[in-house]
Design a protein around this motif. Structure first.
Motif, PDB file in Angstrom:
ATOM      1  N   CYS A  22       0.860  -1.185   0.000  1.00 43.97           N
ATOM      2  CA  CYS A  22       0.000   0.000   0.000  1.00 43.97           C
ATOM      3  C   CYS A  22       0.890   1.226   0.000  1.00 43.97           C
ATOM      4  O   CYS A  22       1.594   1.488   0.977  1.00 43.97           O
ATOM      5  CB  CYS A  22      -0.911  -0.013   1.218  1.00 43.97           C
ATOM      6  SG  CYS A  22      -1.904   1.490   1.403  1.00 43.97           S
ATOM      7  N   ALA A  23       0.846   1.971  -1.086  1.00 40.91           N
ATOM      8  CA  ALA A  23       1.656   3.173  -1.212  1.00 40.91           C
ATOM      9  C   ALA A  23       0.821   4.395  -0.871  1.00 40.91           C
ATOM     10  O   ALA A  23      -0.260   4.584  -1.438  1.00 40.91           O
ATOM     11  CB  ALA A  23       2.208   3.277  -2.619  1.00 40.91           C
ATOM     12  N   ALA A  24       1.330   5.197   0.042  1.00 36.01           N
ATOM     13  CA  ALA A  24       0.642   6.422   0.435  1.00 36.01           C
ATOM     14  C   ALA A  24       1.314   7.617  -0.218  1.00 36.01           C
ATOM     15  O   ALA A  24       2.529   7.644  -0.422  1.00 36.01           O
ATOM     16  CB  ALA A  24       0.661   6.570   1.948  1.00 36.01           C
ATOM     17  N   THR A  28       1.435  12.777   3.658  1.00 35.13           N
ATOM     18  CA  THR A  28       1.773  11.581   4.437  1.00 35.13           C
ATOM     19  C   THR A  28       2.279  11.932   5.832  1.00 35.13           C
ATOM     20  O   THR A  28       2.217  11.099   6.730  1.00 35.13           O
ATOM     21  CB  THR A  28       2.814  10.733   3.702  1.00 35.13           C
ATOM     22  OG1 THR A  28       3.959  11.543   3.435  1.00 35.13           O
ATOM     23  CG2 THR A  28       2.252  10.190   2.390  1.00 35.13           C
ATOM     24  N   PHE A  29       2.767  13.148   6.020  1.00 41.65           N
ATOM     25  CA  PHE A  29       3.250  13.546   7.344  1.00 41.65           C
ATOM     26  C   PHE A  29       2.106  13.590   8.352  1.00 41.65           C
ATOM     27  O   PHE A  29       2.321  13.581   9.564  1.00 41.65           O
ATOM     28  CB  PHE A  29       3.922  14.912   7.284  1.00 41.65           C
ATOM     29  CG  PHE A  29       3.008  16.020   6.841  1.00 41.65           C
ATOM     30  CD1 PHE A  29       2.915  16.382   5.510  1.00 41.65           C
ATOM     31  CD2 PHE A  29       2.228  16.706   7.769  1.00 41.65           C
ATOM     32  CE1 PHE A  29       2.074  17.403   5.108  1.00 41.65           C
ATOM     33  CE2 PHE A  29       1.382  17.720   7.378  1.00 41.65           C
ATOM     34  CZ  PHE A  29       1.296  18.069   6.042  1.00 41.65           C
ATOM     35  N   SER A  54       4.449   6.247  12.769  1.00 45.15           N
ATOM     36  CA  SER A  54       5.752   6.703  13.247  1.00 45.15           C
ATOM     37  C   SER A  54       6.397   5.717  14.217  1.00 45.15           C
ATOM     38  O   SER A  54       7.571   5.399  14.088  1.00 45.15           O
ATOM     39  CB  SER A  54       5.628   8.073  13.909  1.00 45.15           C
ATOM     40  OG  SER A  54       4.719   8.000  14.983  1.00 45.15           O
ATOM     41  N   GLY A  55       5.631   5.195  15.152  1.00 49.99           N
ATOM     42  CA  GLY A  55       6.197   4.330  16.180  1.00 49.99           C
ATOM     43  C   GLY A  55       6.359   2.881  15.780  1.00 49.99           C
ATOM     44  O   GLY A  55       7.243   2.186  16.289  1.00 49.99           O
ATOM     45  N   ASN A  74       8.879   3.739   5.937  1.00 51.12           N
ATOM     46  CA  ASN A  74       8.532   5.158   5.920  1.00 51.12           C
ATOM     47  C   ASN A  74       9.237   5.912   4.795  1.00 51.12           C
ATOM     48  O   ASN A  74       8.687   6.869   4.256  1.00 51.12           O
ATOM     49  CB  ASN A  74       8.870   5.802   7.270  1.00 51.12           C
ATOM     50  CG  ASN A  74       7.958   5.318   8.364  1.00 51.12           C
ATOM     51  OD1 ASN A  74       8.159   4.252   8.937  1.00 51.12           O
ATOM     52  ND2 ASN A  74       6.924   6.077   8.683  1.00 51.12           N
ATOM     53  N   ALA A  75      10.420   5.469   4.434  1.00 47.97           N
ATOM     54  CA  ALA A  75      11.148   6.151   3.358  1.00 47.97           C
ATOM     55  C   ALA A  75      10.404   6.021   2.041  1.00 47.97           C
ATOM     56  O   ALA A  75      10.475   6.903   1.185  1.00 47.97           O
ATOM     57  CB  ALA A  75      12.553   5.576   3.233  1.00 47.97           C
TER      58      ALA A  75
END
Length: 124
Positions: A22-24, A28-29, A54-55, A74-75
């Motif tokens: 799944c690409a967002a 995204t932040f 994030s976690g 996340n990258a």
């Protein structure tokens, strides 16, 4: 706005494996949590797995614990769902969803951005 696009899925025999991605994109932040849901014909959409953006904490439905693994990169702004030991009852359209609002719940109504879904079919 956040956009999510699923890929992967297909047909597999019982006991086999599949991987979904799944690409967002977009804001995204602002993502707090990403989740996977599924909907079989004639049934309501149900929670499968979720991950804190994030976690990295993860959550699973009892029906998939020990068989499915959710992870993120996340990258690449991408979330994955590795599905092992698949069963015919896992057959459904799988949806990726994102939410930007904090909540400890994992109901579909808690997620505000959805992908178009990808079909997973498991034959017996």
């Amino acid at each position: 706005q956040v956009q999510v696009v699923e890929s992967g899925g297909g047909l597999v025999q019982a006991g086999g494996s599949l991987s979904l991605s799944c690409a967002a994109s977009g804001r995204t932040f602002s993502i707090y949590r990403m989740g996977w849901f599924r909907q079989a014909p004639g049934k309501e959409r149900e929670f499968v797995a979720a991950i804190i953006w994030s976690g990295g904490s993860t959550y699973y439905a009892d029906s998939v614990k020990g068989r499915f693994t959710i992870s993120r990169d996340n990258a690449k702004n991408t979330v994955y769902l590795q599905m092992n030991s698949l069963k015919p009852e896992d057959t459904a359209v799988y949806y990726c969803a994102a939410r930007t609002i904090y909540s400890e719940q994992n109901a579909p109504s808690d997620y505000n951005y959805w992908g178009q879904g990808t079909q997973v079919a498991v034959s017996s």
